[in-house]
Design an enzyme around this catalytic site. Structure first.
Site, short mmCIF file in Angstrom:
data_model
loop_
_atom_site.label_atom_id
_atom_site.label_comp_id
_atom_site.label_asym_id
_atom_site.label_seq_id
_atom_site.Cartn_x
_atom_site.Cartn_y
_atom_site.Cartn_z
N HIS A 43 -22.54 7.85 -3.78
CA HIS A 43 -23.06 8.56 -4.95
C HIS A 43 -21.84 8.77 -5.86
O HIS A 43 -20.72 8.99 -5.36
CB HIS A 43 -23.57 9.96 -4.61
N ASP A 86 -19.72 11.64 -4.82
CA ASP A 86 -18.97 11.57 -3.56
C ASP A 86 -17.57 11.05 -3.83
O ASP A 86 -16.60 11.51 -3.24
CB ASP A 86 -19.55 10.54 -2.56
N GLU A 102 -35.88 4.80 -2.46
CA GLU A 102 -35.78 5.21 -1.06
C GLU A 102 -36.79 6.32 -0.79
O GLU A 102 -36.60 7.46 -1.19
CB GLU A 102 -34.35 5.70 -0.78
N GLU A 107 -35.44 4.30 5.14
CA GLU A 107 -34.58 5.07 6.06
C GLU A 107 -35.39 5.55 7.26
O GLU A 107 -36.48 6.11 7.10
CB GLU A 107 -33.97 6.26 5.31
N ASP A 141 -31.53 2.25 5.36
CA ASP A 141 -30.61 3.32 5.72
C ASP A 141 -30.80 3.57 7.21
O ASP A 141 -31.85 4.06 7.66
CB ASP A 141 -30.87 4.59 4.90
N ASP A 176 -34.31 16.38 8.42
CA ASP A 176 -33.59 15.12 8.32
C ASP A 176 -32.24 15.26 9.02
O ASP A 176 -31.25 15.61 8.40
CB ASP A 176 -33.40 14.86 6.81
N ASP A 203 -30.39 12.99 10.32
CA ASP A 203 -29.47 11.89 10.01
C ASP A 203 -28.56 11.54 11.19
O ASP A 203 -27.35 11.39 11.04
CB ASP A 203 -28.57 12.26 8.82
N ASP A 257 -26.53 5.79 6.94
CA ASP A 257 -26.76 7.10 6.32
C ASP A 257 -26.91 8.10 7.47
O ASP A 257 -28.01 8.59 7.75
CB ASP A 257 -28.00 7.05 5.42
C1 XUL Z 1 -31.10 11.83 1.63
C2 XUL Z 1 -30.68 10.44 1.62
C3 XUL Z 1 -29.69 10.07 0.58
C4 XUL Z 1 -29.88 8.72 -0.01
C5 XUL Z 1 -28.97 8.41 -1.17
O1 XUL Z 1 -32.00 12.16 2.61
O2 XUL Z 1 -31.09 9.66 2.44
O3 XUL Z 1 -28.42 10.23 1.11
O4 XUL Z 1 -29.71 7.72 0.95
O5 XUL Z 1 -29.11 9.31 -2.21
CO CO Z 2 -30.64 7.65 2.78
#
Ligand code: XUL
Ligand code: CO
Length: 434
Positions: A99, A102, A230, A266, A294, A305, A307, A337
């Site tokens: 991003h 970032d 996404e 994702e 992702d 989430d 992740d 991600d």
């Molecule tokens: C948030 C997410 C983000 C996107 C990019 O849940 O997945 O990090 O991948 O903005």
């Molecule tokens: Co993502």
């Protein structure tokens, strides 16, 4: 100065007990005539690797980042670039994603922020040229700053909308400057908390106008990579407009955006949407709209989430079955991600985490390839639909049939004898390969 306390991670094979070695990911090994690294196209996520302090809603960050002085300065941002490239070099990851916020700080006004971005992009460009690392996709952070609390391209305030447009314009230009292969829109706060204050139709119209302007600007600056949407159903908004693959495809079709957009799917977003990852991937791939992935996973015991790093071989196998089924990635890849747990504060944990994800996908790739070579699964599915390979099936599928004709058949043909779906047999078949 080196910050990750290890050498470059090497492939040592399944027999190795070295935690800092790949057991399955062997970048140049051919699977079906193509190198593993070209099948998998791993990318590091700048936001998780460099910017995630591992804080949670109940406590401060725990991550040790000895290279980071915690300031919002451009110098600090430039220092992070070196550390990130050390990380990429040691893991052998050849792509990355960011991003705008970032990689460079948001400063007092937009032009100062843009200038900071230019400085960091210049350095990223040099590092890319030195190492051969490529930008898989760029994106703009349109969800962290308080101005975006009520959305960006779906904000009720046209001035916020304009700010978001300016940010995407710049992020696109930076993506182009770094020869980025794609550009992602994750609808960070594009959604709503309550319909009591929301004109949903108007917000969606605004979002579509925004994306058309993005295409127009991409064409003007010569960025020809695909855009990705996404999907995610909720979090941070109660209801996100891009809730799942089918909703995104409907939106893209409704607003004439399918030529330039694909989806970035994702895993944890899929499960939050009440789907499996392979469902979301199949919905996208079936219509040629699966662009990138992702790579992460959720936790069935936690409803948000998380992740987490992908370590479930069954899931990576299912993902790679779809990816191989569509003939592999073109511009897309597998972007981690994913973040470490709050307890894993050591920089070396970033290396362990990515080794695990890469090995899990290497196994998924090999297993999926073996299942395809074996052919029994595909043969079963083909056979299951064999009645549609008859003259009757051809008439139905080509639109030549009518209800009257089908009724005649039903009246004269007797009760159809249905074959078993054999789910358990097929699950056993998959387990043969795990
Ligand atoms: C948030 C997410 C983000 C996107 C990019 O849940 O997945 O990090 O991948 O903005
Ligand atoms: Co993502």
């Amino acid at each position: 100065m080196q910050y990750f306390d290890c050498d470059k991670i090497r492939y040592e094979g399944p027999g190795s007990k070295n935690p800092l070695a790949f057991k399955h990911y062997n970048p140049d090994e051919l699977v079906g005539g193509k190198a593993m690294k070209d099948h998998l196209r791993f990318a590091g996520a700048y936001w998780h690797v460099m910017r995630n302090t591992l804080g949670d809603p109940f406590g401060a960050g725990t991550a040790h980042m000895p290279w980071d002085d915690g300031s919002n300065s451009v110098e600090n941002a430039l220092r992070r670039v070196d550390v990130f490239f050390e990380f990429l070099d040691k893991t052998g990851i050849e792509f990355y994603c960011w991003h705008d916020r970032d990689i460079a700080p948001e400063l007092n006004d937009l032009s100062a922020s843009n200038q900071a971005l230019d400085t960091v992009v210049e350095k990223l460009k040099t590092k890319q040229a030195e190492t051969g690392v490529k930008l898989l996709w760029g994106t703009a952070c349109l969800f962290a700053h308080p101005r975006y609390a009520q959305g960006a391209a779906t904000s009720p305030d046209a001035r916020v909308y304009a700010y978001a447009a300016a940010q995407v314009k710049k992020a696109l230009e930076c993506t182009k400057a770094l020869d980025g292969l794609g550009y992602t829109f994750w609808g960070g706060r594009e959604g709503y908390a309550t319909l009591l204050n929301t004109d949903m139709k108007r917000e969606l119209d605004h979002l579509a106008a925004f994306l058309h302007m993005a295409i127009e600007h991409a064409d003007q600056i010569g960025f020809d990579g695909p855009f990705y949407i996404e999907p995610k159903p909720r979090e941070p908004s109660t209801h996100q407009y891009d809730s799942d693959a089918a909703a995104c495809l409907n939106f893209l079709r409704q607003y004439g955006l399918t030529d330039r957009f694909k989806l970035n799917i994702e895993a944890n977003h899929a499960t939050l949407a009440g789907h499996t990852m392979e469902h979301e991937l199949t919905v996208s791939a079936d219509v040629g709209m699966l662009g990138s992935i992702d790579a992460n996973r959720g936790d069935p015991l936690i409803g948000w989430d998380t992740d987490q790093f992908p370590t479930d071989i069954m899931q990576t196998t299912q993902i790679m079955l779809v990816v191989l089924g569509m003939g592999g990635f073109t511009t897309g890849g597998l972007n981690f991600d994913a973040k470490r747990r709050r307890e894993s504060h050591d920089p070396l944990d970033l290396i362990h985490a990515h080794i695990g994800g890469m090995d899990a996908f290497a196994r998924g790739l090999k297993i999926a390839h073996a299942i395809r070579e074996d052919g029994r699964l595909a043969a079963f599915v083909r056979e299951r639909y064999a009645s549609f390979d008859t003259e009757l099936g051809r008439r139905i599928e080509s639109g030549a049939c009518s209800f009257a004709e089908l009724e005649k058949l039903a009246l004269t043909g007797g009760e159809p004898a249905l074959a078993s779906g054999r789910q358990e047999m097929l699950e056993n078949l998959i387990n043969e390969f795990l």
